[in-house]
Design a protein around this motif. Structure first.
Motif, short mmCIF file in Angstrom:
data_model
loop_
_atom_site.label_atom_id
_atom_site.label_comp_id
_atom_site.label_asym_id
_atom_site.label_seq_id
_atom_site.Cartn_x
_atom_site.Cartn_y
_atom_site.Cartn_z
N ASP A 184 -35.00 -31.60 -4.35
CA ASP A 184 -34.34 -30.44 -3.73
C ASP A 184 -33.03 -30.09 -4.43
OD1 ASP A 184 -34.34 -28.37 -1.75
OD2 ASP A 184 -32.78 -29.46 -0.68
N VAL A 185 -33.01 -30.19 -5.76
CA VAL A 185 -31.83 -29.83 -6.55
C VAL A 185 -32.26 -28.77 -7.55
CG1 VAL A 185 -30.13 -30.64 -8.23
CG2 VAL A 185 -30.69 -32.04 -6.24
N TYR A 186 -31.46 -27.68 -7.61
CA TYR A 186 -31.85 -26.52 -8.41
C TYR A 186 -30.68 -26.04 -9.26
CZ TYR A 186 -35.78 -26.41 -5.18
OH TYR A 186 -36.88 -26.74 -4.45
N LEU A 187 -31.03 -25.43 -10.37
CA LEU A 187 -30.04 -24.83 -11.26
C LEU A 187 -30.02 -23.32 -11.01
CD1 LEU A 187 -28.06 -25.24 -13.68
CD2 LEU A 187 -29.97 -24.56 -15.15
N TRP A 188 -28.84 -22.81 -10.68
CA TRP A 188 -28.60 -21.37 -10.61
C TRP A 188 -27.67 -21.07 -11.77
CZ3 TRP A 188 -29.65 -17.68 -6.46
CH2 TRP A 188 -30.62 -18.16 -5.56
N SER A 189 -28.06 -20.17 -12.65
CA SER A 189 -27.33 -20.08 -13.91
C SER A 189 -27.38 -18.68 -14.50
CB SER A 189 -27.91 -21.09 -14.91
OG SER A 189 -29.30 -20.85 -15.10
N GLY A 190 -26.66 -18.51 -15.58
CA GLY A 190 -26.62 -17.24 -16.29
C GLY A 190 -26.23 -17.45 -17.73
N ALA A 191 -26.25 -16.37 -18.50
CA ALA A 191 -25.88 -16.41 -19.91
C ALA A 191 -24.88 -15.30 -20.20
CB ALA A 191 -27.11 -16.27 -20.80
N GLY A 192 -23.96 -15.57 -21.13
CA GLY A 192 -22.95 -14.59 -21.48
C GLY A 192 -22.78 -14.46 -22.97
N PRO A 193 -22.22 -13.32 -23.43
CA PRO A 193 -22.15 -13.03 -24.86
C PRO A 193 -20.89 -13.55 -25.56
CG PRO A 193 -21.50 -11.09 -23.63
CD PRO A 193 -21.86 -12.15 -22.61
N THR A 194 -19.94 -14.13 -24.79
CA THR A 194 -18.70 -14.60 -25.41
C THR A 194 -18.44 -16.05 -25.03
OG1 THR A 194 -17.34 -13.87 -23.55
CG2 THR A 194 -17.71 -12.28 -25.33
N GLU A 195 -17.54 -16.69 -25.79
CA GLU A 195 -17.25 -18.11 -25.56
C GLU A 195 -16.40 -18.34 -24.32
OE1 GLU A 195 -15.55 -19.77 -29.06
OE2 GLU A 195 -17.12 -19.00 -30.39
N THR A 196 -15.67 -17.32 -23.85
CA THR A 196 -14.75 -17.53 -22.74
C THR A 196 -14.93 -16.52 -21.61
OG1 THR A 196 -13.07 -16.17 -23.84
CG2 THR A 196 -13.00 -18.56 -24.24
N GLY A 197 -15.76 -15.50 -21.79
CA GLY A 197 -15.87 -14.45 -20.78
C GLY A 197 -16.91 -14.74 -19.72
N ASP A 198 -17.53 -13.68 -19.21
CA ASP A 198 -18.52 -13.78 -18.15
C ASP A 198 -19.74 -14.55 -18.65
OD1 ASP A 198 -20.24 -13.48 -16.05
OD2 ASP A 198 -20.52 -11.31 -16.29
N ALA A 199 -20.00 -15.70 -18.06
CA ALA A 199 -21.13 -16.53 -18.47
C ALA A 199 -22.36 -16.29 -17.60
CB ALA A 199 -20.74 -18.00 -18.43
N PHE A 200 -22.31 -15.31 -16.69
CA PHE A 200 -23.44 -15.05 -15.80
C PHE A 200 -23.94 -13.61 -15.93
CE2 PHE A 200 -21.19 -18.62 -13.99
CZ PHE A 200 -22.20 -19.46 -13.53
N ARG A 201 -23.65 -12.98 -17.05
CA ARG A 201 -24.03 -11.58 -17.23
C ARG A 201 -25.54 -11.41 -17.15
NH1 ARG A 201 -21.64 -8.08 -22.11
NH2 ARG A 201 -19.77 -8.64 -20.92
N TYR A 202 -26.26 -12.28 -17.80
CA TYR A 202 -27.73 -12.23 -17.75
C TYR A 202 -28.22 -13.37 -16.85
CZ TYR A 202 -26.79 -9.57 -22.02
OH TYR A 202 -26.30 -8.68 -22.94
N GLN A 203 -29.19 -13.05 -15.99
CA GLN A 203 -29.70 -14.06 -15.07
C GLN A 203 -31.23 -14.02 -15.06
OE1 GLN A 203 -27.88 -13.82 -11.21
NE2 GLN A 203 -25.81 -13.65 -12.03
#
Length: 944
Positions: free
Chosen positions: A63-82
């Motif tokens: 019952d452990v899950y990963l909720w995550s995202g990807a971002g285009p920069t090293e320091t900015g929004d890391a959840f832009r794409y989901q």
């Protein structure tokens, strides 16, 4: 020449090369240099998560899950794409299901570009990761993993920091990994330390040396070059040997914070136990630490101090403290700060000539000092604070009271508030809080008024003007908690909470209701700070007292999540509050101390007897009563609580409660044609509630615009979000009548002795409520029907005789205290044994005193008769007696609305006058019969 060219190239690249792994602690990847297109194995060690909510994940097997995202920069929004389908946070996200490796380590395999649906034209540089339980209640903080491109990359494993301080003559481990086999060259201050060929890793150690204060440069150069066109990368980090501060005693008379020792000199003092060294940085040294600005340390190691000479009087200077070479903070005692993120939204109209935020300063907050400041010229020298037993406090939030959000605008509203009749204003927190838009319960600087509302002189001018108008000003004081940017939170912080060695804060709150970070009020450091804060605002700004937020939280007795245990009698908390109260009394013997406590009644009674006032929340009861539900409002009475002193600040609304009119309009009762959900009726319901609220002895608190029937829910735009400023309500005739009820009862409360009586009885349990107020010179009696149905009741007059109905001005001679009388829904009457000036007509919808149907002294009752009664169409009024002359006959409904009026002349011993009820609906009516200038007789008449 080729070698010198490479060195120059590597040095120029150093500023932009990777400085650290880019992964959060506990996050590892396989491969070590993952790209967007290749399969990636993510491993997360939950034991290294910092968020307290992650504790519930430990020990799980499923019952452990990963909720995550990807971002285009090293320091900015890391959840832009989901990933597709990742929406409902309270449910498991099956594509993110993780596999346990044991020992709280979890793993998942994914290919970033396909898993996150990132277009082929877009780059991925970072993944945002949150590990959570299936129901979403347990989770980590935001974690990150670095994604690389196909170019040569360097991963520094140790040290993880880029610029840091080290002990003298220590060993510094250096570890690197590269994305492919390369040639490596490590230099220290430009001198070669190590070279390696055809390798993808490096491990060595450096001696830090003994020269204190010297910033040293380490560069790793990686190259696949056999010519100037080959591939290369570089990484740079810096270390400095910790300086040794001069040990020197604090000069006499100095205190923590900014001390102006002359028009051109200031000595800065920072209380920072357990720290090794502190640099003063600011506009005077380009925000760079240097030996000249290394602060002296006191012999006990608790304080750092330094004189800053050569200041220009009146000129603002921005500065910070750089503590242990790592944490840059503003002065905790600063009276003004600059905020990188929020000052840019302030206008010159609110805060003219605001100093720009210094671009080179580290972090987001700097403190400001200014020698030679002109003192504010106070005008109100003779203000006398109102008696605490009879305060009428108006609570307001500058943001939601003034469309321009300024102290100046609130000051311009004082004629209205003075006309309302209040004698005190309570400002919701105005000390610097996070952001510009807030209730203010997230303080970050306790000595600086928030610039979002204006300048410090604007605040002083507002208080000054209040005093000129006889109005005291209380400050809502938040010393139960602080937000992250408070320097003493940042200086002692570990992950997501205060460190265990913090001199000020508990790592975890000792009670269930903490929102930010919880002060430890048994700590000497906190006690000294609280004393300074309380003294400052009373003396510097001339506030008249405080309302202390969440005072029940001033305890080290740990109740965990048990609200009942938290509210139980707590001797240690009682001792804390007596100490704070005694300190305040030493420098301001008459300051108001009001606690938002809501603890065991025994504890509140003890502290009330000691002199403190308490918030008395009657909101739920008054809302229920106004809606027409059974509710007991007796908690409004300090006597019903068994208190010896009238130190209960009762309120039917506050900033923290739902608005009465909104609740009535939304949830009120309806019975037949009587509908509380119409505004006109809801306002009438508010009148009867307000009558009992204000007439009950003891101090009272009114929430802004409550006197005009504010009907916007507390939850509109979020509970703490901005609400509409509704000055337009004052133009509505129906709302103005509610305002007049407030004005009249406040006037009575402040001028008539019965309304300050200690001998009173509140009967607030039934749908018909009563209040009796006894004074040697005057008795008052209030009765009101909170039902949505008419009630026939025995009023319960405390005695017979002559009474005066306040809102109608009519006399009532009560000859039978047990006689039943009708009361319409929402109808209330206030009687007094002394004749008081009658308010203007129309404030309430009835025109006759209730006592006219309880027995008004006139000719004997047997001389006036009405028959038949009941009747279908016509009744005969029969008058028998010696009187000759005009007789006024008026037929009205139970609310006092007249339907038939006529004057006839009695020419004989007996007069029989028909009264037509044709066209009128069935129901109860009253006939008012007056012979000449005599006192009227009222008879009840029922139509079938």
């Amino acid at each position: 020449m080729r070698f010198l060219y490479l060195i120059s190239l590597f040095v120029s690249l150093a500023a932009t090369a990777l400085a650290q792994t880019g992964n959060s602690p506990g996050v590892t990847t396989q491969p070590a240099f993952p790209t967007a297109e290749q399969s990636l194995t993510l491993t997360i060690d939950l034991t290294q998560a910092k968020d307290s909510r992650a504790k519930a994940l430990l020990g799980k097997k499923d019952d452990v899950y990963l909720w995550s995202g990807a971002g285009p920069t090293e320091t900015g929004d890391a959840f832009r794409y989901q990933p597709t389908g990742q929406t409902d946070f309270s449910k498991p996200f099956e594509p993110g299901k993780m596999t346990t490796l044991g020992n709280d380590r979890w793993q998942i395999v994914l290919t970033p570009r396909t898993y996150y649906n990132v277009p082929a034209t877009d780059v991925i540089r970072r993944l945002g990761l949150v590990v959570k339980s299936g129901d979403g209640k347990a989770q980590t903080e935001d974690l990150y993993a670095r994604i690389y491109d196909s170019k040569l990359s360097i991963l520094r494993i140790e040290p993880s920091q880029r610029d840091f301080y080290v002990d003298a003559n220590a060993t510094l481990t250096v570890r690197y990994k590269t994305s492919r086999q390369v040639s490596l060259r490590l230099t220290l201050d430009g001198q070669p330390v190590l070279t390696a060929l055809n390798t993808d890793s490096l491990r060595t150690s450096l001696n830090t040396g003994t020269q204190t204060g010297l910033r040293r440069t380490v560069i790793l150069q990686a190259s696949t070059m056999t010519s100037p066109t080959g591939e290369s990368a570089a990484d740079t980090f810096y270390f400095t040997v910790k300086p040794q501060p001069i040990i020197a005693s604090l000069p006499a008379g100095l205190k923590d914070g900014i001390n102006y020792t002359s028009a051109i000199n200031a000595t800065l003092v920072l209380f920072a136990p357990l720290k090794s060294f502190v640099y003063l940085i600011g506009e005077f040294n380009n925000w760079q630490p240097s030996a000249q600005y290394l602060m002296n340390r006191t012999p006990d190691g608790n304080r750092y101090w330094l004189e800053l000479p050569g200041l220009k009087p009146g000129q603002e200077v921005a500065f910070q403290y750089l503590v242990d070479g790592q944490i840059a903070v503003a002065d905790p005692y600063a009276e003004k700060i600059l905020d990188r993120n929020n000052d840019k939204f302030l206008t010159a109209a609110t805060y003219p000539n605001l100093k720009p935020f210094p671009a080179d300063a580290p972090g987001n907050i700097v403190s400001v000092l200014q020698s030679g400041q002109a003192a504010y010229a106070w005008k109100s020298a003779s203000f006398k604070r109102p008696n605490s037993n009879n305060l009428v406090i108006y609570e307001l939030l500058v943001r939601d009271f003034s469309a321009s959000l300024t102290y100046k605008a609130v000051a311009d509203s004082l004629p209205y508030l003075k006309q309302l009749g209040i004698n005190a204003i309570e400002l919701m927190p105005i000390m610097e809080f996070s952001g510009n838009d807030s209730w203010g319960y997230n303080p970050i600087f306790y000595f600086a008024p928030d610039k979002a509302y204006g300048t410090k002189d604007d605040l002083k001018a507002f208080i000054d003007k209040c005093h000129e108008n006889g109005i005291a000003v209380l400050l809502d004081m938040v010393l139960n908690q602080a937000d992250y940017e408070f320097p003493y939170v940042k200086l002692y912080f570990d992950g997501d909470r205060p460190a265990t060695n913090s001199p000020f804060f508990n790592p975890q709150a000792t009670h269930p209701f903490s929102v930010f970070f919880d002060f430890n009020h048994e700590s000497p450091a906190t006690q000294a700070f609280v004393q300074r804060v309380c003294q400052y605002w009373l003396q510097e700004y001339r506030f008249d007292g405080y309302r202390f937020d969440l005072s029940k939280g001033f305890t080290q007795k740990n109740s965990g999540g048990d609200v009942a245990a938290w509210g139980a009698y707590d001797a240690s908390r009682v001792a804390i509050w007596k100490r704070i109260y005694d300190q305040i009394r030493q420098y301001d013997p008459t300051a108001y101390v009001v606690l938002e406590h809501f603890a065991d009644n025994t504890e509140e009674r003890e502290l009330a007897d000691y002199g403190m006032l308490f918030w008395g929340n009657a909101n739920g009861d008054f809302r229920a009563a106004a809606k027409g539900l059974s509710a007991n409002i007796n908690s409004l009475s300090y006597k019903q609580r068994g208190w010896n002193s009238p130190n209960l600040v009762g309120y039917q609304e506050s900033h923290d409660e739902e608005r009465i009119i909104y609740d009535v309009l939304t949830n009120g009762r309806t019975e037949g044609s009587y509908n509380t959900k119409t505004l006109a009726t809801a306002l009438e319901r508010a009148k009867v509630a307000t009558a009992f609220f204000l007439a009950t002895p003891g101090p009272k608190l009114i929430w802004q615009f409550g006197e005009l029937g504010y009907d916007v829910s507390i939850n509109q735009n979020g509970r703490t979000g901005a609400k509409p400023v509704k000055w337009d309500y004052a133009q509505d005739a129906s709302r103005r009548k509610l305002l007049r009820v407030y004005q009249e009862f406040i006037k009575l409360k402040l001028t008539q002795p019965a309304f300050r009586a200690t001998d009173f009885a509140l009967d607030g349990s039934g749908l018909v409520k009563r209040l009796t107020l006894n004074h040697d010179t005057q008795t008052a009696f209030l009765i009101g029907n909170f039902d949505v149905l008419p009630q026939s009741v025995v009023p319960g007059f405390p005695k017979g005789g002559l009474w005066y109905d306040y809102f109608t001005g009519k006399e009532a001679n009560v000859t039978d205290v047990n006689a039943q009388v009708p009361l319409q829904p929402g109808e209330f009457h206030l009687f007094s044994t002394t004749k008081l000036p009658t308010p203007e007509a129309g404030i309430v919808p009835w025109t006759d005193a209730l006592a006219v149907v309880t027995g008004v002294e006139t000719e004997p009752a047997e001389l006036v008769n009405v028959m038949p009664n009941p009747t279908a169409e016509t009744a005969i009024v029969e008058l028998t007696g010696a009187y000759r002359g005009p007789v006024a006959v008026q037929l009205s409904n139970t609310s006092g609305q007249p339907f038939r009026s006529q004057i006839v002349h009695k020419m004989a011993f007996t007069l029989r006058q028909p009264i037509s009820l044709q066209g009128l609906p069935a129901g109860t009516y009253f006939l008012r019969i007056r012979q000449g200038e005599g006192k009227p007789v009222v008879k009840k008449l029922v139509k079938w």
